[in-house]
Design a protein around this motif. Structure first.
Motif, short mmCIF file in Angstrom:
data_model
loop_
_atom_site.label_atom_id
_atom_site.label_comp_id
_atom_site.label_asym_id
_atom_site.label_seq_id
_atom_site.Cartn_x
_atom_site.Cartn_y
_atom_site.Cartn_z
N UNK A 65 -1.32 -75.32 -25.92
CA UNK A 65 -1.60 -75.63 -24.65
C UNK A 65 -0.74 -74.39 -23.91
N UNK A 66 0.42 -74.01 -24.31
CA UNK A 66 1.14 -73.06 -23.52
C UNK A 66 0.34 -71.59 -23.63
N UNK A 67 -0.12 -71.30 -24.64
CA UNK A 67 -0.84 -70.16 -24.82
C UNK A 67 -2.30 -70.06 -24.05
N UNK A 68 -2.75 -71.15 -24.15
CA UNK A 68 -4.18 -71.41 -23.30
C UNK A 68 -3.76 -71.26 -21.75
N UNK A 69 -2.68 -71.73 -21.46
CA UNK A 69 -2.43 -71.91 -20.14
C UNK A 69 -2.11 -70.40 -19.53
N UNK A 70 -1.36 -69.37 -20.55
CA UNK A 70 -0.98 -68.24 -20.27
C UNK A 70 -2.26 -67.36 -20.08
N UNK A 71 -3.08 -67.47 -21.07
CA UNK A 71 -4.18 -66.69 -21.12
C UNK A 71 -5.09 -67.01 -20.08
N UNK A 72 -5.29 -68.35 -19.62
CA UNK A 72 -6.06 -68.74 -18.54
C UNK A 72 -5.69 -68.48 -17.35
N UNK A 73 -4.06 -68.26 -16.92
CA UNK A 73 -3.50 -68.04 -15.80
C UNK A 73 -3.51 -66.65 -15.29
N UNK A 74 -3.92 -65.66 -16.23
CA UNK A 74 -4.16 -64.35 -15.82
C UNK A 74 -5.21 -64.05 -15.13
N UNK A 75 -5.43 -63.00 -14.42
CA UNK A 75 -6.51 -62.45 -13.55
C UNK A 75 -7.45 -62.23 -14.90
N UNK A 76 -8.78 -62.34 -14.38
CA UNK A 76 -9.90 -62.21 -15.49
C UNK A 76 -10.09 -60.55 -15.89
#
Length: 134
Positions: A65-76
């Motif tokens: 969850x932390x990794x996915x949140x980090x990846x998805x929170x960054x601009x595309x």
């Protein structure tokens, strides 16, 4: 055929003689205690396996969850990492780093889930084997 007859005669000639009942009972009690000790040890091992699997599952869910949140929170349009050397392959790798990281994370999580399922099935087989042997 003669060997079978010879073995049969050998076994028929042997008459077991039990002369000390107390020694036999003490030996039997000792063996039964050893079997009970092994059974308790296996039950404790299964309990430890279950707790380890639960802990691993919780840690995997949290880290995923932390990794996915980090990846998805960054601009595309911002790559996860960049290289100072601009070759064609490294540039393509940097441009697609989010997709590659997401795929790698999904593969790791899939492997983790398969390992958890395999371990749970092994534990169930061990528990079934223990109950059958008793």
């Amino acid at each position: 055929m003669t060997k079978d007859k010879a073995l049969e005669e050998l076994f028929l000639a042997k008459k077991p003689h039990f002369d000390d009942h107390d020694i036999f009972m003490a030996s039997l009690a000792k063996r039964l205690d050893a079997v009970e000790f092994i059974h308790q040890h296996q039950e404790a091992t299964i309990r430890r396996y279950k707790m380890a699997m639960i802990a691993t599952f919780v840690v995997g869910i949290i880290s995923g969850a932390i990794t996915m949140a980090f990846i998805l929170s960054m601009p595309a349009d911002v790559p996860l990492f960049t290289f100072q050397v601009q070759t064609r392959y490294l540039l393509w790798f940097a441009e697609n780093s989010r997709l590659i990281a997401t795929i790698a994370l999904a593969l790791v999580m899939t492997f983790g889930m398969m390992s958890i399922i395999s371990n749970v099935q092994d534990i169930m087989r061990m528990r079934k084997k223990i109950t059958v042997n008793i």
